[in-house]
Design a protein around this motif. Structure first.
Motif, PDB file in Angstrom:
ATOM      1  N   TYR A  85      12.957  10.033 -99.004  1.00  0.00           N
ATOM      2  CA  TYR A  85      14.223  10.717 -98.733  1.00  0.00           C
ATOM      3  C   TYR A  85      13.998  12.230 -98.651  1.00  0.00           C
ATOM      4  O   TYR A  85      14.566  12.902 -97.783  1.00  0.00           O
ATOM      5  CB  TYR A  85      15.279  10.387 -99.785  1.00  0.00           C
TER       6      TYR A  85
ATOM      7  N   ALA B 137      10.758   5.874-102.763  1.00  0.00           N
ATOM      8  CA  ALA B 137      12.023   5.993-102.031  1.00  0.00           C
ATOM      9  C   ALA B 137      12.561   7.416-102.132  1.00  0.00           C
ATOM     10  O   ALA B 137      13.089   7.961-101.150  1.00  0.00           O
ATOM     11  CB  ALA B 137      13.046   4.993-102.561  1.00  0.00           C
ATOM     12  N   ALA B 138      12.425   8.039-103.294  1.00  0.00           N
ATOM     13  CA  ALA B 138      12.859   9.423-103.475  1.00  0.00           C
ATOM     14  C   ALA B 138      11.995  10.367-102.645  1.00  0.00           C
ATOM     15  O   ALA B 138      12.509  11.293-102.002  1.00  0.00           O
ATOM     16  CB  ALA B 138      12.807   9.812-104.944  1.00  0.00           C
TER      17      ALA B 138
ATOM     18  N   LYS C 193      17.763   6.808-106.101  1.00  0.00           N
ATOM     19  CA  LYS C 193      16.436   6.528-105.544  1.00  0.00           C
ATOM     20  C   LYS C 193      15.374   7.079-106.486  1.00  0.00           C
ATOM     21  O   LYS C 193      15.516   8.167-107.028  1.00  0.00           O
ATOM     22  CB  LYS C 193      16.288   7.162-104.162  1.00  0.00           C
ATOM     23  N   THR C 194      14.308   6.336-106.662  1.00  0.00           N
ATOM     24  CA  THR C 194      13.206   6.776-107.510  1.00  0.00           C
ATOM     25  C   THR C 194      11.886   6.501-106.800  1.00  0.00           C
ATOM     26  O   THR C 194      11.837   5.788-105.790  1.00  0.00           O
ATOM     27  CB  THR C 194      13.213   6.028-108.857  1.00  0.00           C
TER      28      THR C 194
ATOM     29  N   ALA D 150      18.189  12.522-103.964  1.00  0.00           N
ATOM     30  CA  ALA D 150      17.701  11.146-104.147  1.00  0.00           C
ATOM     31  C   ALA D 150      18.042  10.649-105.541  1.00  0.00           C
ATOM     32  O   ALA D 150      18.436   9.487-105.715  1.00  0.00           O
ATOM     33  CB  ALA D 150      16.200  11.080-103.903  1.00  0.00           C
TER      34      ALA D 150
END
Length: 103
Positions: free
Chosen positions: A51, A47-48, A43-44, A38
């Motif tokens: 994932y 969202a991370a 992505k952080t 991620a």
């Protein structure tokens, strides 16, 4: 109860415990791999985390870890190759086992 039966039960309990610990270590490895991937994808935060959950779920598609490699490799096309992904998986599995053995 005979000594043999007690030893047999002890071995069965140890086997079940070892299998449970390996399952937990692999799930933890997959989460770490997902968070690493991620990060490469930019992505952080949530969202991370989302994932990473996708990567954990990918492991239930078939036996072994090839399903995870396939998913992450497809997602990281151009960011990391299969050898790098497999090396990270090995590193993260070692970390996960160490974390679980520490308590």
């Amino acid at each position: 109860m005979s000594t043999f039966s007690e030893r047999e039960r002890a071995f069965e309990n140890k086997y079940a415990h070892d299998q449970e610990m390996m399952f937990k270590a692999i799930a933890r490895r997959n989460k770490k791999l997902g968070l690493w991937a991620a990060g490469l994808l930019g992505k952080t935060g949530q969202a991370a985390e989302d994932y990473a959950i996708e990567v954990i779920r990918a492991d239930f598609e078939e036996a072994g870890h090839e399903d995870v490699v396939r998913k992450v490799s497809a997602d990281l096309a151009g960011h990391a190759d299969d050898a790098t992904i497999r090396a990270k998986m090995a590193d993260f599995l070692s970390e996960a086992k160490a974390e679980l053995s520490e308590g």
